[in-house]
Write a protein that holds these residues in place. Structure first.
Motif, mmCIF file in Angstrom:
data_model
loop_
_atom_site.group_PDB
_atom_site.id
_atom_site.type_symbol
_atom_site.label_atom_id
_atom_site.label_comp_id
_atom_site.label_asym_id
_atom_site.label_seq_id
_atom_site.Cartn_x
_atom_site.Cartn_y
_atom_site.Cartn_z
ATOM 1 N N LEU A 96 25.061 8.790 -1.839
ATOM 2 C CA LEU A 96 25.887 8.902 -3.123
ATOM 3 C C LEU A 96 27.186 10.623 -2.196
ATOM 4 C CD1 LEU A 96 22.982 9.012 -5.797
ATOM 5 C CD2 LEU A 96 24.953 7.723 -4.849
ATOM 6 N N PRO A 97 28.407 10.489 -3.111
ATOM 7 C CA PRO A 97 29.136 11.319 -2.281
ATOM 8 C C PRO A 97 28.413 12.949 -3.307
ATOM 9 C CG PRO A 97 29.481 9.914 -4.253
ATOM 10 C CD PRO A 97 28.929 9.652 -4.072
ATOM 11 N N SER A 98 28.462 13.999 -2.350
ATOM 12 C CA SER A 98 28.830 14.721 -2.889
ATOM 13 C C SER A 98 30.256 15.890 -3.109
ATOM 14 C CB SER A 98 28.078 15.704 -1.258
ATOM 15 O OG SER A 98 27.221 15.610 -1.562
ATOM 16 N N SER A 99 31.613 15.257 -2.462
ATOM 17 C CA SER A 99 32.355 15.455 -2.958
ATOM 18 C C SER A 99 33.049 15.442 -4.036
ATOM 19 C CB SER A 99 33.398 15.819 -1.335
ATOM 20 O OG SER A 99 33.675 14.311 -0.561
ATOM 21 N N PRO A 100 34.422 15.510 -4.267
ATOM 22 C CA PRO A 100 35.444 14.714 -4.977
ATOM 23 C C PRO A 100 35.512 13.686 -4.503
ATOM 24 C CG PRO A 100 36.238 16.880 -4.816
ATOM 25 C CD PRO A 100 34.673 16.998 -4.077
ATOM 26 N N GLN A 145 0.708 -1.041 -0.317
ATOM 27 C CA GLN A 145 0.081 0.280 -0.345
ATOM 28 C C GLN A 145 0.826 1.248 -0.173
ATOM 29 O OE1 GLN A 145 -2.030 -0.845 3.057
ATOM 30 N NE2 GLN A 145 -4.241 -1.941 2.217
ATOM 31 N N GLN A 146 2.083 0.742 0.142
ATOM 32 C CA GLN A 146 2.513 2.166 0.943
ATOM 33 C C GLN A 146 4.106 2.488 0.433
ATOM 34 O OE1 GLN A 146 2.926 3.592 4.713
ATOM 35 N NE2 GLN A 146 4.014 5.658 4.215
ATOM 36 N N VAL A 147 5.080 3.296 -0.098
ATOM 37 C CA VAL A 147 5.753 3.459 -0.770
ATOM 38 C C VAL A 147 6.988 5.136 -0.403
ATOM 39 C CG1 VAL A 147 8.072 3.194 -2.688
ATOM 40 C CG2 VAL A 147 6.199 2.085 -2.820
ATOM 41 N N ARG A 148 8.181 5.203 0.550
ATOM 42 C CA ARG A 148 8.363 6.209 0.366
ATOM 43 C C ARG A 148 9.967 6.374 0.833
ATOM 44 N NH1 ARG A 148 7.489 6.450 7.169
ATOM 45 N NH2 ARG A 148 9.244 5.130 7.093
ATOM 46 N N VAL A 149 10.072 7.792 0.200
ATOM 47 C CA VAL A 149 11.705 7.770 -0.555
ATOM 48 C C VAL A 149 11.984 9.100 0.030
ATOM 49 C CG1 VAL A 149 12.760 8.980 -2.378
ATOM 50 C CG2 VAL A 149 11.019 6.986 -2.788
ATOM 51 N N SER A 150 12.937 9.156 1.049
ATOM 52 C CA SER A 150 13.526 10.306 1.968
ATOM 53 C C SER A 150 14.813 10.418 1.694
ATOM 54 C CB SER A 150 13.037 10.082 2.969
ATOM 55 O OG SER A 150 14.170 8.962 3.850
ATOM 56 N N SER A 151 15.494 11.785 2.121
ATOM 57 C CA SER A 151 16.829 12.277 1.894
ATOM 58 C C SER A 151 17.429 12.798 2.824
ATOM 59 C CB SER A 151 17.519 12.586 0.571
ATOM 60 O OG SER A 151 16.395 13.705 1.005
ATOM 61 N N GLU A 152 18.762 12.096 3.691
ATOM 62 C CA GLU A 152 19.166 13.368 4.346
ATOM 63 C C GLU A 152 20.620 13.464 3.984
ATOM 64 O OE1 GLU A 152 20.466 10.925 8.315
ATOM 65 O OE2 GLU A 152 18.391 9.980 7.553
ATOM 66 N N THR A 153 21.633 14.642 4.788
ATOM 67 C CA THR A 153 22.591 14.630 4.439
ATOM 68 C C THR A 153 23.618 14.018 5.531
ATOM 69 O OG1 THR A 153 22.683 16.933 3.317
ATOM 70 C CG2 THR A 153 24.243 16.723 4.002
ATOM 71 N N ARG A 154 24.740 13.485 4.960
ATOM 72 C CA ARG A 154 25.311 12.723 5.999
ATOM 73 C C ARG A 154 26.407 12.229 5.312
ATOM 74 N NH1 ARG A 154 23.187 6.932 8.655
ATOM 75 N NH2 ARG A 154 21.312 8.666 9.065
ATOM 76 N N ASP A 155 28.078 13.052 6.066
ATOM 77 C CA ASP A 155 29.074 12.259 6.129
ATOM 78 C C ASP A 155 29.177 12.803 4.758
ATOM 79 O OD1 ASP A 155 28.938 10.743 8.446
ATOM 80 O OD2 ASP A 155 28.313 9.237 6.900
ATOM 81 N N GLY A 156 29.533 14.185 4.671
ATOM 82 C CA GLY A 156 29.665 14.461 2.662
ATOM 83 C C GLY A 156 28.804 14.006 1.807
ATOM 84 N N GLY A 157 27.866 13.651 2.125
ATOM 85 C CA GLY A 157 27.063 13.416 0.632
ATOM 86 C C GLY A 157 25.597 13.139 0.818
#
Length: 454
Positions: free
Chosen positions: A442-446, A362-374
């Protein structure tokens, strides 16, 4: 233990040198000054002893030596002033300055005639004295006289102490200036390296394709050219690999199409098996072609907005979820950005979201949070979920935990391979909704040393 930076190593070396050289220099200068002051003091005593010897005359009536005149220094007449003279012979006759009062100085025994000795000794009232002694023989006399001139060392010690304090302050100030100067010199000397690091970061972030060679010292200019040559060579190799993968895909397309046409001659179960295997070949070719394409962009991609790049996937699969009666909720951070090619990001999110919709009730949830440089992207469902063994098996190529469901079993394996290309991580865990939670970092830095899995 974390290695020290070059700047801290150089500054630490300068500090160690200052802490070693400055005290040794101070000790050497202090010793030299003390020796010079003591020598000058001894010369002063020697001059007084010569004046004293010139005034000595043997008194025949009293049978002992006497003085014909005063030395002219009132301190020899002041009791316990610290300035004394004493004349003695072997018969026990002693002639002293009035400053000694009723005290006597201990003379050296068995001195050679003409030898002058300077030494420190204890005087009246525990005074530390510096004495100069010698034996002389008056004309017409066979017996020698022992002449001593002594003065308190307090004057010398006070002068030396004052110099040592001034020297210590000067050396501390000099050491501080040297360390500060070394820090400034190191900062200025490493400035080109900081510029080179900033330029490398731009290349790693995908903001530039090569390093600028301007405003760098000759040594770093040569290094920059070498790095640019390596970047260009790697780019050519990547392009060659992508072209080879594309050529291979196109070369296999025709034989696969021919085999599909030939499979129509078969009926029933044989045709179904042939079509299934041909489909697996086609999907494997498309996967490796996408993997080669991602390998070219993994090190050159800039940062992109997670919400904007994955927006078309959420919109398209959101309609699919509505038709199936599944609630798709999004809780993404507005400023979440990742360093991934947009098409690769859409493929990752699409595979994971399709898998969640396939198993959700019945339900699917997609969320995100900034963590450890990504950015940590979490896709959860309320389906049956997986245990640890099933999760490990699901990441295998072509693995399907339910053969009754449609699909090739390559989705999670493709996502896992793309994670390795971009230096990300994929984990399958139990969701708070009761089903599966796919956690993608997923990384945000090089990237540093991200390599594809074999």
């Amino acid at each position: 233990m974390k290695p020290l930076s070059v700047g801290r190593r150089l500054l630490g070396g300068s500090l160690v040198i200052a802490l070693i050289v400055m005290p040794l220099t101070g000790l050497g200068l202090a010793w030299s000054f003390r020796d010079a002051v003591t020598t000058a003091f001894d010369q002063r005593l020697l001059s007084l002893s010569k004046v004293l010897i010139a005034a000595i005359q043997f008194d025949r009536e009293k049978g002992r030596p006497g003085l014909t005149r005063s030395l002219g220094d009132p301190r020899f007449d002041q009791a316990y002033s610290g300035w004394y003279w004493q004349i003695s012979d072997r018969n026990g006759n002693v002639l002293t300055s009035r400053s000694l009062w009723d005290q006597r100085l201990p003379p050296l025994e068995d001195m050679d005639k003409g030898v002058i000795i300077s030494r420190d000794l204890k005087g009246p009232r525990h005074q530390v004295l510096r004495s100069l002694e010698r034996d002389i023989r008056l004309p017409g006399r066979n017996q020698s006289l022992h002449v001593m001139v002594a003065a308190s060392r307090s004057e010398v010690d006070a002068e030396v102490a004052r110099f040592e304090w001034l020297l210590a302050g000067a050396l501390v100030a000099l050491a501080s200036l040297l360390v500060c100067g070394s820090a400034a010199q190191i900062s200025w000397g490493l400035a080109p390296l900081r510029r080179l690091r900033a330029r490398l970061k731009k290349v790693a972030d995908g903001e530039a394709e090569r390093l600028e060679e301007t405003r760098l010292p000759p040594e770093l200019t040569e290094l920059t050219r070498a790095i640019n040559a390596v970047l260009e060579r790697d780019q050519r190799l990547i392009e060659r690999g992508r072209a080879a993968a594309g050529n291979l895909a196109h070369a296999l397309k025709t034989p696969v199409s021919v085999l599909k046409a030939q499979s129509e001659r078969f009926d029933g179960e044989d045709r179904a098996r042939i079509d299934a295997e041909l489909k697996r070949i086609d999907e494997a070719v498309r996967h490796h072609l996408a993997r080669a394409s991602a390998a070219g962009g993994a090190h050159l991609s800039g940062r992109i907005s997670l919400r904007e790049a994955a927006g078309p996937v959420f919109e398209g699969l959101g309609r699919l979820a509505s038709r199936r009666g599944i609630t798709l909720s999004l809780a993404l951070e507005d400023d979440a950005s990742v360093r991934v090619d947009p098409q690769d990001l859409q493929e990752m999110v699409g595979n994971l979201l399709e898998n969640a919709l396939q198993w959700a009730r019945q339900q699917v949830r997609v969320s995100s949070e900034t963590r450890d440089g990504g950015v940590l992207l979490i896709i959860e469902d309320d389906g049956p979920g997986m245990n640890e063994e099933e999760g490990a098996a699901a990441l295998g190529r072509g693995a399907r935990l339910d053969e009754g469901r449609s699909g090739s079993g390559l989705g999670l394996a493709i996502v896992d391979d793309l994670m390795a290309l971009y230096g990300g991580e994929l984990a399958l865990e139990r969701s708070s909704l009761g089903g599966l939670a796919a956690r993608v970092w997923l990384p945000s830095s090089p990237l540093v040393g991200a390599q594809p899995k074999e």
